[in-house]
Enzyme design. Structure first.
Site, PDB file in Angstrom:
ATOM      1  N   HIS A 142       1.442  -1.307  -0.433  1.00 33.81           N
ATOM      2  CA  HIS A 142      -0.090  -0.247  -0.229  1.00 33.81           C
ATOM      3  C   HIS A 142       1.197   1.214  -0.219  1.00 33.81           C
ATOM      4  O   HIS A 142       1.182   1.647   1.016  1.00 33.81           O
ATOM      5  CB  HIS A 142      -1.327   0.462   1.397  1.00 33.81           C
ATOM      6  CG  HIS A 142      -1.835   1.229   1.325  1.00 33.81           C
ATOM      7  ND1 HIS A 142      -3.619   1.287   0.508  1.00 33.81           N
ATOM      8  CD2 HIS A 142      -1.934   2.183   1.731  1.00 33.81           C
ATOM      9  CE1 HIS A 142      -3.584   2.542   0.886  1.00 33.81           C
ATOM     10  NE2 HIS A 142      -3.010   2.710   1.291  1.00 33.81           N
ATOM     11  N   CYS A 143       0.653   2.034  -0.971  1.00 34.98           N
ATOM     12  CA  CYS A 143       1.580   3.328  -1.273  1.00 34.98           C
ATOM     13  C   CYS A 143       0.973   4.243  -0.529  1.00 34.98           C
ATOM     14  O   CYS A 143      -0.182   4.832  -0.550  1.00 34.98           O
ATOM     15  CB  CYS A 143       2.279   3.573  -2.306  1.00 34.98           C
ATOM     16  SG  CYS A 143       2.776   5.067  -2.750  1.00 34.98           S
TER      17      CYS A 143
END
Length: 217
Positions: free
Chosen positions: A52-53
């Site tokens: 998850h950025c």
């Protein structure tokens, strides 16, 4: 924005036979394909989840990994260019290399906050240091992602030493950049079909431990 979750994917009613790696996600209440993992921020399972950025606020997975690589590439080029220009500009103001100037570059914020030097030149030095740190940070991220693409694994698979989906280097690159990888690695808007749909994966090494590791993703 590219949808890379299982939201729009029709999943089977039961776990397919002889297709190891499938599992049931309790949060999504759905059967989930191999290499997928649930994201508690996006509140859904992501196909071939990489991570998850926090910078984009979105998950990097099977269908948008290519754009994340390009994002890092453009960031690396821009920070390198900015660092080059700032280097010549700042050192034209400083003039020579001394311990005092090195301290001003290494700890620019402390020099300003503590009142040792609050000049406009020191502000320039602060932003120069920021671009250098940004360049090093993006360089590490880009190197890590290129390594993952070439070896055909995700960050979680690498940490757990799961290599059951890795092929040769060229096939691994195509898994992320698509059939037109030689153009997709430079042009984000070109259509480059991925060889797989992110649901069904060929396994190259079969082992009970790998099965257990993959189900725990």
């Amino acid at each position: 924005m590219v949808e890379t979750s299982i939201r729009n994917v029709m999943m089977p009613a039961q776990i397919p036979e002889n297709n190891a790696g499938w599992f049931v996600c309790a949060s999504c209440e759905s059967i989930v394909p191999p290499r997928s993992r649930h994201c508690y921020i996006c509140r859904t399972c992501i196909l071939k989840k990489e991570h998850h950025c926090v910078f984009t606020g979105y998950c990097v997975g099977h269908k948008n990994h290519r754009y994340f690589i390009l994002f890092l590439t453009y960031m690396w080029i821009s920070t390198l260019y900015a660092s080059y220009l700032n280097h010549h500009f700042v050192w034209s103001l400083i003039g020579e290399v001394t311990w005092k100037h090195l301290i001003r570059i290494i700890m620019p914020a402390a020099v300003i906050v503590l009142g040792f030097d609050a000049s406009l030149t020191q502000v320039y030095i602060f932003f120069y240091s920021v671009t250098i740190v940004g360049l090093m940070f993006v360089s590490v991220l880009l190197y890590q992602q290129i390594q993952l693409v070439i070896t055909g694994v995700t960050t979680r698979e690498k940490s757990m030493k799961v290599r059951i989906y890795s092929r040769n280097k060229m096939e691994n690159v195509k898994e992320v950049l698509g059939e037109k990888w030689y153009l997709a690695m430079f042009i984000p808007f070109i259509e480059s079909k991925l060889p797989r749909d992110g649901v069904f994966w060929d396994r190259w090494i079969i082992s009970d431990k790998a099965l257990d590791d993959n189900k725990s993703f």
